[in-house]
Each structure stands twice: as C-alpha cells, then as structure tokens.
Design an enzyme around this catalytic site. Structure first.
Site, PDB file in Angstrom:
ATOM      1  N   TYR A 143     -11.971  -8.776   0.126  1.00  0.00           N
ATOM      2  CA  TYR A 143     -13.078  -9.524  -0.457  1.00  0.00           C
ATOM      3  C   TYR A 143     -12.828 -11.032  -0.439  1.00  0.00           C
ATOM      4  CZ  TYR A 143     -14.901  -5.097  -2.307  1.00  0.00           C
ATOM      5  OH  TYR A 143     -15.403  -3.825  -2.447  1.00  0.00           O
ATOM      6  N   LYS A 194      -3.992   3.053   2.594  1.00  0.00           N
ATOM      7  CA  LYS A 194      -4.138   3.770   3.865  1.00  0.00           C
ATOM      8  C   LYS A 194      -2.961   3.377   4.751  1.00  0.00           C
ATOM      9  CE  LYS A 194      -7.079   5.898   5.585  1.00  0.00           C
ATOM     10  NZ  LYS A 194      -7.124   7.362   5.847  1.00  0.00           N
ATOM     11  N   ASP A 227      -8.589   8.088   1.091  1.00  0.00           N
ATOM     12  CA  ASP A 227      -9.589   9.126   1.336  1.00  0.00           C
ATOM     13  C   ASP A 227      -9.214  10.426   0.625  1.00  0.00           C
ATOM     14  OD1 ASP A 227      -7.417   9.307   3.049  1.00  0.00           O
ATOM     15  OD2 ASP A 227      -8.588   9.840   4.816  1.00  0.00           O
ATOM     16  N   ASP A 251     -12.433  -0.597  -5.916  1.00  0.00           N
ATOM     17  CA  ASP A 251     -13.876  -0.689  -6.134  1.00  0.00           C
ATOM     18  C   ASP A 251     -14.534   0.662  -5.872  1.00  0.00           C
ATOM     19  OD1 ASP A 251     -16.439  -1.630  -6.515  1.00  0.00           O
ATOM     20  OD2 ASP A 251     -16.425  -3.013  -4.830  1.00  0.00           O
ATOM     21  N   ASP A 255     -15.858   3.641  -8.901  1.00  0.00           N
ATOM     22  CA  ASP A 255     -17.251   4.095  -8.987  1.00  0.00           C
ATOM     23  C   ASP A 255     -17.338   5.611  -8.844  1.00  0.00           C
ATOM     24  OD1 ASP A 255     -18.090   1.537  -9.390  1.00  0.00           O
ATOM     25  OD2 ASP A 255     -19.489   1.480  -7.708  1.00  0.00           O
TER      26      ASP A 255
END
Length: 370
Positions: A143, A194, A227, A251, A255
C-alpha cells in the site's frame, strides 16, 4: 480525579457521525459516573474535510491528532467523492493519519459474542467462543511501496504496478507487538505470508522467526501461507489465537474473520504507534465497517463497533481495563436482552435503530455500575 485524557474525535462520513454520537454518550456517562474526565475535541477527515478544507486530511487534523492522547475515528468515503482523482479520495485521510502518526500495528479482534452465535454464516459449533486477534502491519508493504503507478511498458502496453517492500525494522516492530499480545492471551502466534512465491514473504518469515527465537521463545510460533489461512479461517477458525500479517494480507484476512463473526457492525480495531518517552504512544481506534452510504442518515446503523472501539481505546491507550470490560459487558448484555439493529437481526429479537441501541447500552452501564 486523574488529569483529563485528551481525545480527538473524527466522525468522518456516511454513518460515521451517527455512530459517533452514541460513543459521545458513553464518554459523557463516564465523565459522570467514573473516576475519569475526557477533554474531547472534534475534527474533520475524509469527504467532510474535502468539502470544508479541500483535503481529506488537513494539516490541522494531523496536528490535533499528534497532540491528543488518542484518536477515535469514524468512517470515510461515499459516492459523492467517487469521481475525484486518486490523490484526493477521502480514503487517503486515514492513510495519512497512519503514516504521520507512525501507526504501524493494526489490532483487529474477531470475537463471536454468545448472543450472536447464530449470526455467523458458519455452524454454531465452529464459532461459539471464537476469539482471534489479527495484527496487521499498517504503514508499509504494497500500500505504500515504491515504485507504483500506471504507465506504459517499452512494448507500448499500458500497465499498473505496485511494490511490496518491507524493511527488517518494519517487520520486527510489528512482530514484537504480535508476540507480546500472544503472550498475554493463549501464547500462540500464527505468522502469515506467501513465502512460497514472494521474496518479501520469505524475508517476512525469516525476520519473524528470528524475533521469536531471540525475544519470545515461550510463545508457540507457526507459519502459514495466506491462502491456506483464509481457508482455515472459514473452516476451523478456533485453531487461531493471534495472527500476524502484512498490510495486504492482514486487510484481506481481517475482513474474512469479520464475516465469520456475523457482522462488520460488531467489530472494532486499534492502530498503535511506537512507545514514546514516558510510555505514551500515538493510537487511533475505529470500527472495521465502512461509511455505509446506503444507510447513512436513516438512523439504523449499528453503533456497537464504534462503542467497542472506544473500549479498546480505554484498554490500550489508558490502561483502564476495568472500564473497558464494563463497556463491553454493557454491549453484550443489550444483545443478550434481544435488541438488534438490522445487520444482526434474528428471529424473535426486537429491531431497533442506532439511538435506541445506544440508549440501551447506557442503561446497562448504569446497572453494571450501580
């Protein structure tokens, strides 16, 4: 009577001002009934700041935030500002506050309250008693990384690009926050990345491992691909205690965890900076839900997440654990009594609006403090 504790309140846009009004009632109640006094100032951020000052986070707001003991943030954004250029969007207000205040550790609890077990999309036995803390790095990563932009490749094809970039110091400091929280909870930390396909992920895993071995050998540390973590959150969420993740993965996962609990309207968050001389640290508290422009002004928004964000403020900025638990208990008792806003409505419950739920929480506070 302790000295006044200074709060900067930034209601923002959409349902922000509506739910913030209910928090102000809780603050006023604490001034009257508890041994604490708050010096509250209000400022502009997001679309409201764009309309009034031409910037989503004016210098005046940043200065007030730096001077305050803690910042209570509402929400930003809405269709009114969707057509603005990227560098003037309301959402940049929260990004500037995080950056200028050095708020690098975002704490997002995902807790299933007993009265709301049936609100989750998962089976009750999978979520009953769920209590997860997700620690998201919030001032680095993709970001904020450079280079970034939209350009044209040498072959003439247009492309968009962002950079995932983390320094060892950035990972170390947020890892310490996560390890410390795990030590105070169930002593279990899951670090997410990852590492199988990203160099930044390999580096993240290396640094977190080193911090754990050197400083927190008593905390059980495991690593998980992002994942797989998403799949595990949706199938066996109670295996987790504290989850540590980068800005992007944190993030997304927070959620998902929010959805598992049943409603964004119930989930608070805290974003903490480094400890300053004297033990003080900059901190901002906000609900996970957005500005919800589709219901703004209708008086039906759930104020619980904003009120619970204030409870986190009491706990992490002022060390007021008893008062934080008092506010949380009042919210849980109201829900247990069958009052619901639309987002958490259940068969047999009484549907109420924002202010009615806020009034009920104040009544429960009176009972608990009697």
């Amino acid at each position: 009577m302790p000295s006044n504790k200074s709060l900067l309140v930034l209601p923002g846009d959409g349902i922000g001002p509506e739910v913030m009004r209910e928090v102000r009632r809780v603050v006023d109640w604490m001034d009257r009934r508890r041994r604490v006094t708050f010096d509250v100032k209000e400022g502009l951020v997001g679309g409201a700041a764009l309309d009034a000052a031409g910037h989503p986070c004016p210098d005046k707001t940043v200065e007030a935030a730096l001077a305050a003991d803690a910042v209570l943030f509402g929400s930003v954004g809405g269709p009114k500002w969707d057509s603005l250029p990227f560098d003037r969007r309301p959402e940049l207000g929260i990004l500037r506050l995080r950056k200028d205040l050095g708020l690098f550790a975002n704490l997002r609890p995902a807790q299933v309250w007993d009265p709301l077990v049936d609100a989750s999309s998962l089976k009750p036995d999978l979520v009953r008693g769920l209590d997860i803390m997700i620690v998201r790095e919030s001032t680095g990563g993709i970001y904020f990384g450079e280079p970034r932009g939209i350009g044209t490749r040498p072959d003439g094809v247009r492309h968009g690009f962002d950079t995932e970039d983390y320094g060892e110091d950035e990972i170390t400091r947020v890892a310490r926050v996560a390890f410390d929280l795990a030590r105070k909870r169930r002593n279990k930390l899951t670090s997410v990345e990852k590492a199988n396909v990203m160099q930044s992920g390999r580096f993240w895993r290396e640094v977190v491992t080193n911090v754990g071995k050197a400083e927190f050998p008593d905390v059980e540390l495991s690593h998980m691909y992002a994942d797989n973590c998403a799949m595990q959150l949706a199938s066996r969420p109670k295996q987790f205690d504290v989850i540590l993740a980068s800005n992007l993965f944190g993030d997304l996962l927070s959620d998902l965890a929010a959805a598992v609990t049943g409603s964004l309207g119930m989930l608070p968050s805290a974003t903490l900076g480094a400890e300053l001389p004297g033990g003080r640290r900059h901190a901002l508290y906000e609900p996970i839900h957005g500005s919800a422009p589709d219901i703004a002004g209708k008086g039906i928004a759930n104020p619980s997440a904003q009120i619970l964000s204030f409870a986190m403020l009491l706990r992490y900025s002022f060390g007021m654990e008893e008062d934080a638990r008092l506010v949380e208990s009042a919210v849980e008792r109201v829900l247990g009594g069958g009052l619901r806003t639309a987002d958490i409505m259940a068969p047999g419950a009484a549907r109420v609006g924002t202010s009615t739920l806020g009034e009920a929480i104040i009544r429960e506070l009176d009972k608990l403090a009697a």
